[in-house]
Enzyme design. Structure first.
Site, PDB file in Angstrom:
ATOM      1  N   GLY A  50      -7.451  61.969  24.049  1.00  0.00           N
ATOM      2  CA  GLY A  50      -7.674  61.231  25.296  1.00  0.00           C
ATOM      3  C   GLY A  50      -7.200  59.793  25.256  1.00  0.00           C
ATOM      4  N   ALA A  51      -6.193  59.506  24.432  1.00  0.00           N
ATOM      5  CA  ALA A  51      -5.775  58.119  24.270  1.00  0.00           C
ATOM      6  C   ALA A  51      -4.304  57.889  24.604  1.00  0.00           C
ATOM      7  CB  ALA A  51      -6.064  57.663  22.846  1.00  0.00           C
ATOM      8  N   GLY A  52      -3.609  58.937  25.042  1.00  0.00           N
ATOM      9  CA  GLY A  52      -2.202  58.762  25.419  1.00  0.00           C
ATOM     10  C   GLY A  52      -1.237  59.023  24.278  1.00  0.00           C
ATOM     11  N   GLY A  94      -0.636  62.070  22.934  1.00  0.00           N
ATOM     12  CA  GLY A  94      -0.158  63.454  22.917  1.00  0.00           C
ATOM     13  C   GLY A  94      -0.958  64.366  22.008  1.00  0.00           C
ATOM     14  N   SER A  95      -2.248  64.070  21.864  1.00  0.00           N
ATOM     15  CA  SER A  95      -3.086  64.851  20.956  1.00  0.00           C
ATOM     16  C   SER A  95      -3.144  66.338  21.350  1.00  0.00           C
ATOM     17  CB  SER A  95      -4.481  64.229  20.941  1.00  0.00           C
ATOM     18  OG  SER A  95      -5.456  65.173  20.719  1.00  0.00           O
ATOM     19  N   SER A  96      -3.407  66.618  22.633  1.00  0.00           N
ATOM     20  CA  SER A  96      -3.571  68.021  23.042  1.00  0.00           C
ATOM     21  C   SER A  96      -2.268  68.801  22.854  1.00  0.00           C
ATOM     22  CB  SER A  96      -4.029  68.114  24.494  1.00  0.00           C
ATOM     23  OG  SER A  96      -3.085  67.513  25.354  1.00  0.00           O
ATOM     24  N   ALA A  97      -1.128  68.162  23.145  1.00  0.00           N
ATOM     25  CA  ALA A  97       0.151  68.865  23.004  1.00  0.00           C
ATOM     26  C   ALA A  97       0.470  69.129  21.538  1.00  0.00           C
ATOM     27  CB  ALA A  97       1.278  68.046  23.640  1.00  0.00           C
ATOM     28  N   ALA A  98       0.181  68.140  20.680  1.00  0.00           N
ATOM     29  CA  ALA A  98       0.453  68.327  19.247  1.00  0.00           C
ATOM     30  C   ALA A  98      -0.393  69.474  18.706  1.00  0.00           C
ATOM     31  CB  ALA A  98       0.175  67.037  18.483  1.00  0.00           C
ATOM     32  N   ASP A 144       5.228  65.912  26.486  1.00  0.00           N
ATOM     33  CA  ASP A 144       4.415  65.862  25.265  1.00  0.00           C
ATOM     34  C   ASP A 144       4.678  67.053  24.343  1.00  0.00           C
ATOM     35  OD1 ASP A 144       3.331  63.683  26.512  1.00  0.00           O
ATOM     36  OD2 ASP A 144       1.242  64.251  26.184  1.00  0.00           O
TER      37      ASP A 144
HETATM   38  O1  PMV Z   1      -1.607  59.939  28.228  1.00  0.00           O
HETATM   39  P1  PMV Z   1      -0.873  61.195  27.896  1.00  0.00           P
HETATM   40  O2  PMV Z   1      -0.507  61.316  26.454  1.00  0.00           O
HETATM   41  O3  PMV Z   1      -1.645  62.368  28.348  1.00  0.00           O
HETATM   42  O4  PMV Z   1       0.522  61.160  28.647  1.00  0.00           O
HETATM   43  C1  PMV Z   1       0.593  61.348  30.022  1.00  0.00           C
HETATM   44  C2  PMV Z   1       1.981  61.100  30.519  1.00  0.00           C
HETATM   45  C3  PMV Z   1       2.135  61.313  32.040  1.00  0.00           C
HETATM   46  O5  PMV Z   1       3.482  60.981  32.357  1.00  0.00           O
HETATM   47  C4  PMV Z   1       1.207  60.390  32.800  1.00  0.00           C
HETATM   48  C5  PMV Z   1       1.851  62.746  32.439  1.00  0.00           C
HETATM   49  C6  PMV Z   1       2.906  63.738  31.984  1.00  0.00           C
HETATM   50  O6  PMV Z   1       2.577  64.934  31.989  1.00  0.00           O
HETATM   51  O7  PMV Z   1       4.048  63.368  31.667  1.00  0.00           O
END
Ligand code: PMV
Length: 354
Positions: free
Chosen positions: A131-133, A135-139, A180
């Site tokens: 939840g911090a941006g 890409g944890s869930s995708a990894a 991601d």
């Molecule tokens: O915060 P993250 O790692 O979930 O990245 C989101 C990136 C967005 O452009 C806001 C959404 C997406 O699916 O690309």
């Protein structure tokens, strides 16, 4: 003896066949599979990428690891060390009743893809803050697909791994762009465009460092994406030119990255942050970190990922790294200096003691 075999060094067919051969003929007595995939930082174009503009992301030196063992019964058992959760899902009857459901779903697609004769047990252990941006869930999804399929004897090509992990990302984020899972599967730095795929960028990052600083505020990507889409729908005449500018910015930034002109890259990060602020995804905490990083000598700083909290990313010359890290540490509960991962998803096999 612990033996390790790395797959996915290329996505070519020949390499793929070689991986399978190595895995199952040279390394019998396999005890368990461990697959891992990197987190990411979006350097340019988040949010705008959801509506078809290009974006640039880089894989970072933090990984999610998923170990897998095949099960005879048609069950997917998922345990997360990080979340302290464990859940069993029945194949064919998966229910979205837990935060582990998207991982189980990705694994179920992988099992179907390789025509597995049973289920799988997965154990998640990740360095990447959720939840911090980053890409944890995708990894985790990418590593889970790779691990589940490899546990049943198949090293899937990266493209396939990314595609199946994307299905899990849709459950987590609602309307993700796909950047991601792509970066987690391929590693390195990429320019990505939804529906068109990606381009590997040739960037020498050695003169610079990337610093990530946490606002300490978790947020939900899906909600922020929806908020931006609502704003765009309410004011298309105002927002459309911003989307166009973001797209042009990304093309220019990718060029500057490949040229090694990091002063220009930093400047464009600042411009990109301004656009993200304009579409309503910055916060007071983000602004404080971004300005502090610039003040301490960063070439550029911006929020990264969905915004609304999470992390900021600062680019700086290696010489300025210490002062940027120190300045950010005064405001942030967590400051990380990350390297660029060039491997993407990786499968390792751990042999049983012989
Ligand atoms: O915060 P993250 O790692 O979930 O990245 C989101 C990136 C967005 O452009 C806001 C959404 C997406 O699916 O690309």
């Amino acid at each position: 003896m612990r033996r390790v075999f790395s797959g996915f060094s290329s996505s070519s067919r020949a390499e793929y066949r070689l991986n399978v051969f190595l895995a199952f003929f040279l390394f019998p007595h396999v005890k368990e599979i461990v697959a891992s995939a990197p987190g990411k930082v979006i350097l340019f174009g988040e949010h705008f990428v959801v509506e078809g503009q290009p974006a640039v992301a880089a894989a970072i030196s933090l990984r999610a690891r998923v170990s897998a063992k095949p099960l005879e019964s048609p069950v997917i058992r998922v345990t997360s060390k990080n979340l302290g959760l464990s859940e069993a899902f029945e194949l064919g009857k998966l229910e979205p009743r837990s935060p582990l459901y998207p991982v189980a779903y990705a694994a179920s697609l992988a099992l179907r893809e390789v025509e597995a004769g049973g289920g799988v047990e997965l154990l998640i252990d990740s360095d990447i803050a959720p939840g911090a941006g980053m890409g944890s869930s995708a990894a985790v999804a990418v590593a889970a697909v790779a691990a589940a399929s490899a546990a049943w004897g198949h090293v899937l090509p990266r493209e396939q791994v990314s595609k199946l992990a994307f299905e899990a990302e849709k459950i987590v984020h609602g309307k993700p762009s796909g950047i991601d899972n792509t970066i987690a599967a391929y590693g390195g730095a990429i320019a990505y465009r939804k529906g068109e795929g990606f381009l590997k960028l040739k960037v020498d990052f050695s003169p610079v460092a990337l610093v990530l600083a946490d606002t300490g505020k978790p947020r939900r990507t899906g909600e922020l994406v929806q908020k931006v889409l609502n704003l765009k729908a309410a004011f298309p005449q105002v927002l459309d030119p911003l989307y166009y500018a973001a797209g042009r910015l990304v093309v220019e930034a990718a060029k500057m990255m490949e040229r090694g002109d990091f002063e220009a890259v930093g400047t464009l990060m600042n411009v990109n942050h301004g656009l993200l602020h304009a579409i309503g995804v910055s916060t007071l905490e983000i602004e404080q970190l971004v300005y502090r990083a610039r003040q301490a000598g960063a070439l550029g700083a911006k929020l990264t990922g969905a915004g609304g909290g999470g992390f900021i990313v600062a680019l700086c010359w290696r010489e300025a790294l210490q002062s940027v890290v120190q300045a950010l540490s005064e405001l942030s509960p967590r400051v990380l200096t990350v390297g660029i991962d060039t491997e993407g998803v990786k499968v390792e096999r751990i042999r049983e003691k012989s």
